[in-house]
Design a protein around this motif. Structure first.
Motif, PDB file in Angstrom:
ATOM      1  N   GLY A  30       0.748  -1.117  -0.047  1.00 36.48           N
ATOM      2  CA  GLY A  30       0.070   0.023   0.030  1.00 36.48           C
ATOM      3  C   GLY A  30       0.787   1.198   0.131  1.00 36.48           C
ATOM      4  N   TYR A  31       1.985   1.343  -0.644  1.00 39.43           N
ATOM      5  CA  TYR A  31       2.882   2.351  -0.647  1.00 39.43           C
ATOM      6  C   TYR A  31       3.562   2.508  -1.956  1.00 39.43           C
ATOM      7  N   PRO A  32       3.732   3.543  -2.692  1.00 37.33           N
ATOM      8  CA  PRO A  32       4.236   3.549  -3.978  1.00 37.33           C
ATOM      9  C   PRO A  32       5.661   3.592  -3.946  1.00 37.33           C
ATOM     10  N   LEU A  33       6.417   2.573  -4.363  1.00 31.78           N
ATOM     11  CA  LEU A  33       7.733   2.288  -4.345  1.00 31.78           C
ATOM     12  C   LEU A  33       8.379   3.064  -5.492  1.00 31.78           C
ATOM     13  N   ALA A  34       9.729   3.833  -5.215  1.00 27.66           N
ATOM     14  CA  ALA A  34      10.177   4.406  -6.254  1.00 27.66           C
ATOM     15  C   ALA A  34      10.820   3.615  -7.056  1.00 27.66           C
TER      16      ALA A  34
END
Length: 275
Positions: free
Chosen positions: A204-208
Motif C-alpha cells: 500500500g505504498y508507491p515504491l520509487a
C-alpha cells in the motif's frame, strides 16, 4: 491518522540468488530498494554449514589494493520506505544445506524486528513472450494462485520459508514473475519492475521505480534484437497467440463464465497442436 502518530510497521521481504532467481529479476528488487532508500545492514546469517562452496563459490576482490575474500552469506537490510513503514530485506544465495535451521534463524531475526508479514520474491524461466506483460503469480496465506494449485514438483527456499512462516502464524505472500527462457543471458529488469509494482500494491505504498523503467525498455529492445538475429519470429508469434488466448480465457472466467474458459483452452490446445 497522521503518519507521525502512526505505529511503525516492518515487513520481511526475501529474495534468493540461484534457482529461484531467473535473470536476477527477484534479487534485483532488493538491490534496487537498497539503492533508492535509506538502508542499513542490520543482521547476517554467516553459518558456513549452509553452503557448498563448490556451488556458491566465495568471491575475491581488491579493496584499496588489498585482496579480500567475500564468503556467501545472508544479509538483512533495514529499508525505511516511509516514516511508518520499514522493510526488513533479506538477500542471499539459496542455501545448499540445512534449510529447516536456516528458516528458523530467519524467523528469529524477523521476530526481533516485530515482523508479522513475510513476502517472498522469485523468478522462473517459462515460455512467455517479452512483448507482453510478464506473468505474475501471487499467493497469499491460505489462498494459493492457480499455478500453485496445479504444480507438483521441486521447490526452492522461498517456498520453504513461506511454509515455515505460515506455520509460525505469520501472514505470508509469495510473488513469482515468469521470464522468457530465450532471454537467459541478460538481467530481466522488466521482471524486476513488475515485481516491484506488485510489491507496491501489496504494501500500500508507491515504491520509487527510479531508472527501472528505462532499464526495462532496454531489456525489451535487447530481446527484440535477439529474436531478429536468431530468426525465431514464428516462435514468438506462437507465444503471443497463446498468451492472448489465455488472457482472454481469464477475462471471460472472471465474468462468471467458466464454461467459456474451458472452450477457449480447448481451442488454444488445438491451435497449438496444429502448429
Amino acid at each position: 491518522m497522521c503518519e507521525e502518530n502512526a505505529t511503525p510497521k516492518t515487513l520481511l521481504v526475501a529474495a534468493f540468488e540461484g534457482w529461484n532467481d531467473a535473470n536476477q529479476a527477484a534479487t534485483n528488487v532488493i538491490r534496487h530498494l537498497v539503492s533508492r532508500y535509506e538502508s542499513q545492514e542490520v543482521r547476517h546469517i554467516d553459518n558456513e554449514d549452509f553452503y557448498d562452496y563448490q556451488v556458491a563459490r566465495p568471491m575475491i576482490c581488491s579493496v584499496q589494493g588489498r585482496k579480500r575474500i567475500i564468503w556467501p552469506r545472508t544479509t538483512f537490510y533495514d529499508i525505511a520506505v516511509s516514516p511508518v513503514l520499514h522493510l526488513l530485506a533479506q538477500i542471499a544465495p539459496e542455501p545448499n544445506y540445512r534449510w529447516k535451521e536456516y528458516c528458523t534463524q530467519t524467523l528469529h531475526i524477523a521476530e526481533d524486528y516485530g515482523v508479522n508479514d513475510v513476502i517472498t520474491l522469485g523468478a522462473m524461466f517459462d515460455e512467455c513472450p517479452h512483448t507482453r506483460p510478464l506473468p505474475l503469480d501471487i499467493s497469499k496465506s491460505g489462498c494459493e494462485c492457480e499455478s500453485d494449485r496445479e504444480y507438483n514438483g521441486p521447490v526452492g527456499i522461498p517456498n520453504i520459508l513461506d511454509a515455515f512462516a505460515s506455520e509460525a502464524g505469520l501472514s505470508t505472500m509469495s510473488m513469482w514473475v515468469s521470464v522468457p527462457h530465450y532471454s537467459a543471458n541478460a538481467e530481466c529488469m522488466q521482471g524486476t519492475l513488475e515485481l516491484l509494482r506488485a510489491l507496491s500494491v501489496t504494501i500500500g505504498y508507491p515504491l520509487a521505480e527510479g531508472d527501472l523503467i528505462r532499464k526495462a525498455a532496454q531489456w525489451r529492445a535487447q530481446a527484440d534484437e535477439l529474436v531478429a538475429s536468431t530468426h525465431t519470429g514464428d516462435y514468438l508469434a506462437r507465444l503471443e497467440r497463446d498468451y492472448d488466448l489465455d488472457a482472454q480465457a481469464k477475462r471471460i472466467a472472471s465474468n462468471g463464465m467458466p464454461a467459456c474458459e474451458e472452450l477457449i483452452r480447448e481451442a488454444e490446445s488445438f491451435l497449438r497442436d496444429g502448429v
